[in-house]
Scaffold this motif. Structure first.
Motif, short mmCIF file in Angstrom:
data_model
loop_
_atom_site.label_atom_id
_atom_site.label_comp_id
_atom_site.label_asym_id
_atom_site.label_seq_id
_atom_site.Cartn_x
_atom_site.Cartn_y
_atom_site.Cartn_z
N ILE A 1 0.89 -1.14 0.04
CA ILE A 1 0.10 -0.08 0.07
C ILE A 1 0.85 1.34 0.06
O ILE A 1 1.57 1.48 0.80
CB ILE A 1 -0.97 0.06 1.29
CG1 ILE A 1 -1.81 -1.23 1.51
CG2 ILE A 1 -1.76 1.26 1.28
CD1 ILE A 1 -2.68 -1.62 0.19
N THR A 2 0.92 2.24 -1.01
CA THR A 2 1.68 3.15 -1.04
C THR A 2 1.26 4.43 -0.56
O THR A 2 -0.26 4.33 -0.50
CB THR A 2 1.97 3.47 -2.78
OG1 THR A 2 0.74 3.55 -3.51
CG2 THR A 2 2.92 2.15 -3.26
N PRO B 1 -3.68 4.45 5.61
CA PRO B 1 -4.27 5.19 6.45
C PRO B 1 -3.92 6.61 6.59
O PRO B 1 -2.96 7.10 6.63
CB PRO B 1 -4.01 4.61 7.78
CG PRO B 1 -3.32 3.13 7.33
CD PRO B 1 -2.72 3.47 5.98
N GLN B 2 -5.00 7.59 6.63
CA GLN B 2 -4.75 9.09 6.65
C GLN B 2 -3.97 9.43 8.04
O GLN B 2 -3.34 10.48 7.96
CB GLN B 2 -6.12 9.69 6.46
CG GLN B 2 -6.76 9.67 5.23
CD GLN B 2 -6.01 10.32 4.28
OE1 GLN B 2 -5.38 11.57 4.32
NE2 GLN B 2 -5.79 9.73 3.06
N LYS B 3 -4.41 8.85 9.04
CA LYS B 3 -3.68 9.39 10.47
C LYS B 3 -2.11 8.87 10.30
O LYS B 3 -1.37 9.72 10.86
CB LYS B 3 -4.29 8.68 11.47
CG LYS B 3 -5.69 8.92 11.86
CD LYS B 3 -6.26 8.42 12.90
CE LYS B 3 -7.55 8.68 13.24
NZ LYS B 3 -8.08 8.01 14.32
N LEU B 4 -2.06 7.84 9.71
CA LEU B 4 -0.44 7.76 9.37
C LEU B 4 0.25 8.49 8.68
O LEU B 4 1.43 8.71 8.58
CB LEU B 4 -0.30 6.09 8.96
CG LEU B 4 1.15 5.49 9.00
CD1 LEU B 4 1.85 5.41 10.12
CD2 LEU B 4 0.98 4.16 8.33
N LYS B 5 -0.42 8.79 7.41
CA LYS B 5 0.05 9.73 6.25
C LYS B 5 0.52 11.05 6.83
O LYS B 5 1.27 11.74 6.38
CB LYS B 5 -1.12 9.68 5.25
CG LYS B 5 -0.35 10.29 3.98
CD LYS B 5 -1.50 10.62 3.02
CE LYS B 5 -1.81 9.21 2.26
NZ LYS B 5 -2.56 9.49 1.03
N SER B 6 -0.21 11.53 8.13
CA SER B 6 -0.24 12.75 8.40
C SER B 6 1.25 12.93 9.34
O SER B 6 1.64 14.00 9.54
CB SER B 6 -1.17 13.19 9.32
OG SER B 6 -1.59 12.36 10.62
N HIS C 1 7.23 10.96 9.68
CA HIS C 1 8.14 9.68 9.35
C HIS C 1 6.95 8.48 8.91
O HIS C 1 7.47 7.42 8.99
CB HIS C 1 8.74 9.02 10.71
CG HIS C 1 9.89 9.90 11.20
ND1 HIS C 1 11.05 10.14 10.45
CD2 HIS C 1 9.98 10.80 12.35
CE1 HIS C 1 11.91 10.88 10.82
NE2 HIS C 1 11.36 11.07 12.01
N ALA C 2 6.04 8.86 8.21
CA ALA C 2 5.26 7.99 7.57
C ALA C 2 5.95 7.30 6.66
O ALA C 2 6.72 7.76 5.77
CB ALA C 2 3.87 8.64 6.97
N PRO C 3 5.82 5.91 6.58
CA PRO C 3 6.52 5.02 5.56
C PRO C 3 6.02 5.39 4.10
O PRO C 3 5.05 5.72 4.09
CB PRO C 3 6.01 3.71 6.10
CG PRO C 3 5.41 3.63 7.32
CD PRO C 3 5.03 5.01 7.69
N ALA C 4 7.07 4.92 3.29
CA ALA C 4 6.74 5.39 1.85
C ALA C 4 5.68 4.23 1.32
O ALA C 4 5.02 4.65 0.57
CB ALA C 4 7.85 5.28 0.96
N SER D 1 -10.54 3.74 15.08
CA SER D 1 -9.44 2.84 15.57
C SER D 1 -9.05 3.33 16.79
O SER D 1 -9.11 4.51 17.01
CB SER D 1 -8.44 2.49 14.77
OG SER D 1 -7.86 3.95 14.41
N ILE D 2 -8.54 2.41 17.55
CA ILE D 2 -7.88 2.82 18.96
C ILE D 2 -6.73 1.86 18.97
O ILE D 2 -6.46 0.82 18.74
CB ILE D 2 -8.86 2.54 20.03
CG1 ILE D 2 -8.35 2.82 21.27
CG2 ILE D 2 -9.36 0.91 20.16
CD1 ILE D 2 -9.30 2.95 22.76
N GLY D 3 -5.62 2.70 19.57
CA GLY D 3 -4.34 1.90 19.70
C GLY D 3 -4.21 1.36 21.34
O GLY D 3 -4.94 2.17 22.15
N ILE D 4 -3.88 0.10 21.27
CA ILE D 4 -3.93 -0.40 22.68
C ILE D 4 -2.48 -0.86 22.78
O ILE D 4 -2.02 -1.65 22.18
CB ILE D 4 -4.79 -1.48 22.96
CG1 ILE D 4 -6.24 -0.90 22.94
CG2 ILE D 4 -4.43 -2.24 24.37
CD1 ILE D 4 -7.28 -2.12 23.22
N VAL D 5 -1.52 -0.07 23.62
CA VAL D 5 -0.25 -0.59 24.04
C VAL D 5 0.01 -0.71 25.54
O VAL D 5 -0.58 0.31 26.24
CB VAL D 5 0.77 0.26 23.15
CG1 VAL D 5 2.15 -0.05 23.61
CG2 VAL D 5 0.36 0.52 21.71
#
Length: 188
Positions: A81-82, A89-94, A97-100, A114-118
């Motif tokens: 997924i480029t 994912p829009q949140k990641l794109k923002s 350091h978003a991956p290429a 979504s929700i992150g659980i760490v």
């Protein structure tokens, strides 16, 4: 089916290009990944990097088995997924350091919240109780869970979501072909 351009991104990454470099060359300088892959074996290098870096990339490029990579990605049903793909994912794109690109195995749902659980790698009984209590409500609300796949709280979040037929996304710190930690093999 993976395009030649997507495969070329994977080959470039395997030959030593970083995600930041790939973003610069592909998305800022508008270089074609296929052309870049073909040209890095030439003595005339199409991008501005040091001679030492050029040499290292060219050495690594010689070792990249493109057929093996293509077969592996196809057999494992792995998508690439480029950044310009609507599924990215829009949140990641923002983030800066978003991956290429992303390697995705399974289904990437970007249409759900979504929700992150760490949490700790050594989960406590309290963490386990809380997760057992909140995960069903999260799954019921069609919120997908993102976590890092580590032992402990991360793995429990994935496990409890899957037990409730929820959608969960694991972000691996290793390659997409490796299950680490080994204790998560059955969950994998």
């Amino acid at each position: 089916m993976l395009s030649n351009s997507e495969l070329s991104l994977s080959y470039l990454f395997q030959s030593g290009f970083t995600h930041l470099e790939l973003k610069k060359y592909i998305y800022q300088w508008w270089m074609d990944p296929e052309k870049l892959w073909d040209e890095i074996s030439n003595t005339i290098f199409p991008i501005e990097i040091t001679e030492e870096r050029k040499r290292k990339i060219q050495e690594k490029r010689k070792k990249v088995d493109t057929q093996e990579i293509k077969i592996f990605l196809t057999e494992k049903n792995i998508q690439i997924i480029t950044l310009d793909n609507p599924l990215y994912p829009q949140k990641l794109k923002s983030i800066w350091h978003a991956p290429a690109f992303l390697y995705v195995r399974g289904v990437l749902r970007t249409d759900l919240p979504s929700i992150g659980i760490v949490g700790s790698r050594k989960n406590t009984p309290y963490a386990e109780r809380i997760l057992k209590k909140i995960i069903p409500d999260i799954v019921w609300a069609w919120v997908w869970i993102i976590s890092g796949w580590a032992t402990g709280v991360d793995a429990l979040a994935h496990k409890y979501a899957l037990e409730r037929n929820g959608y969960t996304l694991a972000v691996f710190g290793t390659g997409i072909d490796r299950c680490y930690p080994a204790g998560n093999k059955s969950l994998f």
